[in-house]
Design a protein around this motif. Structure first.
Motif, short mmCIF file in Angstrom:
data_model
loop_
_atom_site.label_atom_id
_atom_site.label_comp_id
_atom_site.label_asym_id
_atom_site.label_seq_id
_atom_site.Cartn_x
_atom_site.Cartn_y
_atom_site.Cartn_z
N LYS A 1 0.84 -1.21 0.00
CA LYS A 1 0.00 0.00 0.00
C LYS A 1 0.87 1.26 0.00
O LYS A 1 1.32 1.69 -1.04
CB LYS A 1 -0.95 -0.02 1.22
N LYS B 1 4.04 1.89 -1.94
CA LYS B 1 3.87 1.92 -3.40
C LYS B 1 3.08 3.17 -3.82
O LYS B 1 2.69 3.31 -4.98
CB LYS B 1 3.11 0.68 -3.87
N ASP C 1 0.02 3.87 -2.74
CA ASP C 1 -1.42 3.57 -2.76
C ASP C 1 -1.99 3.74 -1.35
O ASP C 1 -1.74 2.90 -0.48
CB ASP C 1 -1.64 2.14 -3.27
N THR C 2 -2.75 4.80 -1.13
CA THR C 2 -3.38 4.98 0.19
C THR C 2 -4.91 4.92 0.09
O THR C 2 -5.62 5.38 0.98
CB THR C 2 -2.95 6.31 0.85
N GLU C 3 -5.42 4.33 -1.01
CA GLU C 3 -6.86 4.06 -1.09
C GLU C 3 -7.19 3.02 -0.02
O GLU C 3 -6.46 2.03 0.11
CB GLU C 3 -7.21 3.47 -2.46
#
Ligand code: NAD
Length: 301
Positions: free
Chosen positions: A223, A226, A228-230
């Motif tokens: 997460k 990379k 990506d904090t969705e």
């Protein structure tokens, strides 16, 4: 009658319901949001239209809602499951809630001859969508036998922890460790950023020593590092869990100073605009406060 009800089709619930429906458990579903309902209907589930509709159509009603107040409203509220239910039914709450909520639901439902199981869920939303969750189940033996086929369709690992209420209590013990490690990772990697160290090298060292932890190895690696904090698991829900943990610990006189500190770190993240981000974004919040670059793998893009 005869269907399995599912109320709460969010980051976790939608994936879990899809697993049930795709493995032959015909569902009656409801969420205040239409989009996930429509997705389930396209797979053959029935749109029950309301909580009452689910209660009337189902033998077992599963709830997967954000917090204690939501579950109490849906199950015990004026248009809730209890008001529209009948003797012999079973409610399985899979949300992470206050143990007192689980105890209250069990007691109130029992008065109407309705069984209660608390079965909170371990692992990540990605596991729920893949049918690879872990369940901590509080249930009388006969109720456990009744929900076991549903749990087997939604996950790979089932622990029957004891009677009603023990699943929720086990979940709080587990989430103290999980969320505590997440916050520790955030502070550790912020220090690495502040030292100007190479992230990949630091990551390799941390995963190669006894500092190893799944939050770093799996959740962070896939997460926030990379970019990506969705969500995933929202900061606001992690904060809610830390509140539950602190309150429940205080109720049994167990001192948890680290839990209080983690809770307040998450209070800061919430106030800092991260409430709806994945809880691994605690790292971004911490880096921001330290005035250092966000930690990202070189190939994060
Ligand atoms: P979420 O907020 O994504 O989903 C909750 C869903 O409930 C939403 O779709 C919302 O529209 C619906 N809802 C709210 N009130 C409702 C009502 N009155 N009637 C019908 N629907 C209603 O939350 P989530 O991430 O899916 O988490 C659900 C529970 O599972 C929480 O208690 C959380 O702490 C726990 N949990 C989450 C994770 C995770 O990784 N996300 C992992 C384990 C456990």
């Amino acid at each position: 009658m005869g269907l399995t009800g599912f109320i709460g089709l969010g980051h976790m619930g939608e994936g879990m319901a899809r697993q049930l429906q795709s493995k032959g458990h015909k569902l009656a579903v409801y969420d205040v949001r239409n989009e996930p309902v429509e997705g389930l209907v396209s797979m053959g589930a029935e749109n029950a239209g309301s909580v009452a509709g689910v209660a009337k159509a189902s033998d077992v009603v599963v709830t997967m809602l954000p917090a204690s107040a939501d579950v109490e409203q849906v199950v015990l509220g004026p248009d809730g499951v209890l008001a529209n239910g009948r003797e012999g039914q079973l409610v399985m709450d899979m949300s992470t809630v206050d143990p007192e909520t689980s105890d209250k639901l069990a007691a109130e439902l029992a008065k109407a001859g309705i069984g209660f199981v608390d079965a909170p869920v371990g692992r990540l939303a990605s596991h729920a969508w893949a049918g690879e969750s872990l369940f901590m189940v509080g249930a009388h033996d006969d109720d456990f036998a009744r929900v076991k086929p549903l749990l087997e369709a939604m996950g790979t690992t089932i622990y029957h922890c004891g009677g009603p209420g023990t699943g929720t209590r086990t979940k709080l013990v587990n989430n103290f460790l999980t969320i505590g490690l997440c916050q520790m990772n955030a502070e550790v990697l912020t220090l690495s950023q502040a030292f100007g160290l190479d992230l990949e090298t630091t990551f390799g060292v941390l995963n190669g020593t006894t500092g190893t932890n799944g939050q770093l190895k799996v959740a962070y690696a896939n997460k926030v590092l990379k970019g990506d904090t969705e969500p995933g698991f929202r900061v606001t829900l992690a904060h809610k869990d830390m509140l539950l943990i602190c309150n429940a610990a205080n109720a049994v006189n167990a001192p948890v100073p680290l839990a209080a500190s983690v809770r307040e770190s998450l209070s800061l993240a919430k106030a800092g605009g991260y409430a709806e981000r994945d809880f691994s974004s605690a790292l971004d919040h911490w880096c921001e406060r330290a005035g250092v670059p966000k930690a990202r793998f070189k190939d994060a893009g």
